[in-house]
Design a protein around this motif. Structure first.
Motif, mmCIF file in Angstrom:
data_model
loop_
_atom_site.group_PDB
_atom_site.id
_atom_site.type_symbol
_atom_site.label_atom_id
_atom_site.label_comp_id
_atom_site.label_asym_id
_atom_site.label_seq_id
_atom_site.Cartn_x
_atom_site.Cartn_y
_atom_site.Cartn_z
ATOM 1 N N MET A 163 0.817 -1.205 0.000
ATOM 2 C CA MET A 163 0.000 0.000 0.000
ATOM 3 C C MET A 163 0.859 1.267 0.000
ATOM 4 N N ALA A 164 1.909 1.277 0.786
ATOM 5 C CA ALA A 164 2.784 2.453 0.842
ATOM 6 C C ALA A 164 3.449 2.721 -0.502
ATOM 7 N N SER A 165 3.934 1.659 -1.153
ATOM 8 C CA SER A 165 4.620 1.827 -2.445
ATOM 9 C C SER A 165 3.662 2.243 -3.550
ATOM 10 N N MET A 166 2.414 1.843 -3.445
ATOM 11 C CA MET A 166 1.425 2.224 -4.446
ATOM 12 C C MET A 166 0.903 3.644 -4.240
ATOM 13 N N MET A 167 0.723 4.041 -2.979
ATOM 14 C CA MET A 167 0.012 5.286 -2.683
ATOM 15 C C MET A 167 0.930 6.482 -2.417
ATOM 16 N N ILE A 168 2.104 6.267 -1.820
ATOM 17 C CA ILE A 168 2.980 7.409 -1.488
ATOM 18 C C ILE A 168 4.423 7.179 -1.952
ATOM 19 N N PRO A 169 4.640 6.721 -3.189
ATOM 20 C CA PRO A 169 6.010 6.439 -3.630
ATOM 21 C C PRO A 169 6.904 7.677 -3.664
ATOM 22 N N GLU A 170 6.329 8.838 -4.010
ATOM 23 C CA GLU A 170 7.148 10.051 -4.089
ATOM 24 C C GLU A 170 7.670 10.446 -2.714
ATOM 25 N N ARG A 171 6.815 10.340 -1.703
ATOM 26 C CA ARG A 171 7.259 10.663 -0.344
ATOM 27 C C ARG A 171 8.374 9.722 0.101
ATOM 28 N N LEU A 172 8.243 8.465 -0.261
ATOM 29 C CA LEU A 172 9.277 7.498 0.096
ATOM 30 C C LEU A 172 10.603 7.850 -0.571
ATOM 31 N N MET A 173 10.561 8.240 -1.833
ATOM 32 C CA MET A 173 11.788 8.571 -2.549
ATOM 33 C C MET A 173 12.445 9.840 -1.994
ATOM 34 N N ARG A 174 11.648 10.792 -1.539
ATOM 35 C CA ARG A 174 12.208 12.047 -1.008
ATOM 36 C C ARG A 174 12.996 11.828 0.281
ATOM 37 N N ILE A 175 12.783 10.684 0.933
ATOM 38 C CA ILE A 175 13.593 10.359 2.102
ATOM 39 C C ILE A 175 15.055 10.195 1.708
ATOM 40 N N PHE A 176 15.276 9.656 0.509
ATOM 41 C CA PHE A 176 16.621 9.275 0.094
ATOM 42 C C PHE A 176 17.333 10.301 -0.790
ATOM 43 N N THR A 177 16.579 11.138 -1.485
ATOM 44 C CA THR A 177 17.238 12.084 -2.396
ATOM 45 C C THR A 177 16.330 13.277 -2.680
ATOM 46 N N PRO A 178 16.928 14.462 -2.887
ATOM 47 C CA PRO A 178 16.134 15.629 -3.276
ATOM 48 C C PRO A 178 16.109 15.832 -4.792
ATOM 49 N N GLU A 179 16.820 14.986 -5.559
ATOM 50 C CA GLU A 179 16.976 15.221 -6.995
ATOM 51 C C GLU A 179 15.738 14.736 -7.758
ATOM 52 N N PRO A 180 15.061 15.634 -8.487
ATOM 53 C CA PRO A 180 13.798 15.298 -9.181
ATOM 54 C C PRO A 180 13.935 14.135 -10.162
ATOM 55 N N ARG A 181 15.069 14.033 -10.867
ATOM 56 C CA ARG A 181 15.243 12.962 -11.847
ATOM 57 C C ARG A 181 15.244 11.603 -11.173
ATOM 58 N N LEU A 182 15.898 11.512 -10.048
ATOM 59 C CA LEU A 182 15.964 10.248 -9.333
ATOM 60 C C LEU A 182 14.616 9.911 -8.680
ATOM 61 N N ILE A 183 13.922 10.931 -8.198
ATOM 62 C CA ILE A 183 12.613 10.710 -7.576
ATOM 63 C C ILE A 183 11.618 10.172 -8.604
ATOM 64 N N SER A 184 11.563 10.783 -9.783
ATOM 65 C CA SER A 184 10.594 10.354 -10.803
ATOM 66 C C SER A 184 10.856 8.923 -11.257
ATOM 67 N N GLY A 185 12.118 8.564 -11.432
ATOM 68 C CA GLY A 185 12.448 7.184 -11.807
ATOM 69 C C GLY A 185 12.093 6.205 -10.708
#
Length: 454
Positions: free
Chosen positions: A110-132
């Motif tokens: 559920m977390a990976s489906m619903m809030i993936p962007e928030r999860l990625m922002r924990i690890f990096t601020p770079e938009p290219r890496l977040i979108s991928g």
């Protein structure tokens, strides 16, 4: 099992150990090979895809920590009950842990489906890496549901005399994953070119096949089965025993693993070059250290079997042999890592800066391999089998959260030390804990509880 007098030769022990260690080590190697194939293939797409998949993979890493904690507790009890010949208790534990594991899987799905962007922002601020990473997480999410079931099935097989079958299922799943990686990432044959999405889809399909096969294997005559009545009605005393072992081990896995993920957070904020180099260094390290992992897990199973028979002296003897083997294994692993380092640097598609980072990271990884091997064999194998699961939790909490993580954060964001210096600091935890681990082993603190019970 043939038991020789302490100090004598025991070829049966080594034969049994290798029958456990080699399948487990090979299975760990194959699992690490999935990450290696992701990195290698996505590296040909572009460095950002490699880095994004690596950071998104930290969510899978944390999920696997929960699976690891749940299966370690299962392994301890299953090994002991298998030593006693108590199949009914094994099946009761099997059913209870499968329910818990599936609930954990649903949360990650559920977390990976619903809030993936928030999860990625924990690890990096770079938009290219977040979108991928968002693309990767939404597709790989379903694999958590399949893995949460299959890992418990494979754990039961491994601890009830079918380690080779468990290895075959897990390894075949990995081969399927790697083949599908190539087809889906690059668009080979009838498949479309999907890039990072293809890597995630390949993992999901492979895990579905693994789950179906593991379930089918459990239905064979003589194997422990997932029984409906045990799913509905669990044994209170077995639950209590299970959590007695599992809570400290799960806590240890999470304390260590979340701390390890914090290393990725630190490196993730030092730029794409640092992320890419750190990703490959960790993958190579995980590939090389597989035998050490198998030694700890396999040794823990054997010691658990002996303690199930109340043979404390034999357990002590085997513990001593395992410790010596862990040191030899660590030295050999370091030599292998140094030997393959030039080839790794040459075949990876990295920028000049990232390649330079990787060179030094691999050297540092080799330097701490003996400590890593010894700690894995004792903390993850010998100690919990002897009833001392809490020590690892305390040890990792202190070394990682009182030293490696805070000092690493200071080094990166306050002192602004070079990337390699930061990498060195956050990888010193295995060395820092070594003196305490050695002392704990030599004093047989890991057998105190069982000795009193006996």
């Amino acid at each position: 099992m043939t038991v020789k007098s302490p100090g004598g030769s025991d070829t049966t022990f080594y034969q049994k150990l290798m029958r456990l260690v080699l399948p487990i080590a090979f299975q760990q190697f194959m699992l690490a090979a999935v990450s290696a194939s992701d990195a290698f293939m996505l590296g040909f797409v572009n460095q950002d895809s490699l880095s994004a998949a690596s950071l998104a993979g930290q969510i899978t890493f944390v999920f696997n920590l929960f699976m690891g904690g749940l299966t370690v507790g299962t392994s301890i009890l299953a090994a002991q009950y298998y030593g006693k010949g108590d199949k009914a208790s094994i099946e009761k534990i099997f059913a209870y842990v499968t329910k818990i594991s599936f609930l954990v899987s649903v949360v990650f799905f559920m977390a990976s489906m619903m809030i993936p962007e928030r999860l990625m922002r924990i690890f990096t601020p770079e938009p290219r890496l977040i979108s991928g990473g968002v693309v990767y997480l939404r597709i790989v999410a379903a694999s958590y549901l399949f893995t949460g079931i299959s890992q418990i099935f494979l754990c039961i097989l491994k601890n009830t005399g079918s380690a080779m079958k468990s290895m075959l299922i897990g390894s075949t799943s990995v081969v399927i994953n790697i083949v599908l990686n190539a087809m889906l990432i690059f668009g080979i044959g009838i498949f479309p070119e999907m890039g990072i999405a293809g890597a995630a889809l390949a993992t999901t399909i492979a895990k579905l096949i693994e789950m179906a096969w593991a379930y089918g294997e459990s239905l064979r005559p003589g194997n422990s089965r997932l029984r409906g009545n045990y799913l509905l009605h669990s044994d209170r005393l077995l639950r209590k025993d299970y959590w007695k072992y599992t809570v400290p081990m799960l806590g240890d896995y999470l304390v260590w693993g979340v701390g390890f993920s914090m290393y990725s957070v630190i490196m993730g904020h030092l730029g794409s070059d640092a992320v890419a180099a750190n990703s490959i260094a960790n993958i190579v390290k995980n590939l090389i250290v597989c035998f050490c992992t198998g030694l700890g897990n396999g040794g823990g199973i054997i010691i658990g079997n002996e303690l199930g028979r109340n043979d404390l002296e034999q357990a002590k003897k085997y513990g001593a042999i395992l410790c010596k083997m862990s040191i030899i294994s660590g030295i050999l692993s370091a030599v292998v890592l140094l030997a393959v380092s030039p080839w790794i640097i040459n075949v990876t598609e990295l920028s000049a800066q990232a390649a330079d980072y990787l060179k030094w990271m691999l050297i540092l990884c080799a330097c701490y391999m003996v400590g890593k091997s010894f700690n894995m064999t004792t903390i993850a194998g010998i100690f919990p089998a002897g009833g001392d699961a809490k020590f690892g939790l305390i040890c990792d909490a202190v070394t990682m959260w009182a030293f490696a993580v805070p000092v690493g954060l200071l080094a990166a964001f306050v002192w602004h030390l070079p990337v390699i210096a930061v990498f060195l600091i956050i990888n010193l935890d295995e060395i820092v804990k070594l003196p305490v681990v050695i002392s704990r082993y030599q004093k047989y603190g890991w057998l105190k509880n069982l000795t009193r019970e006996a």
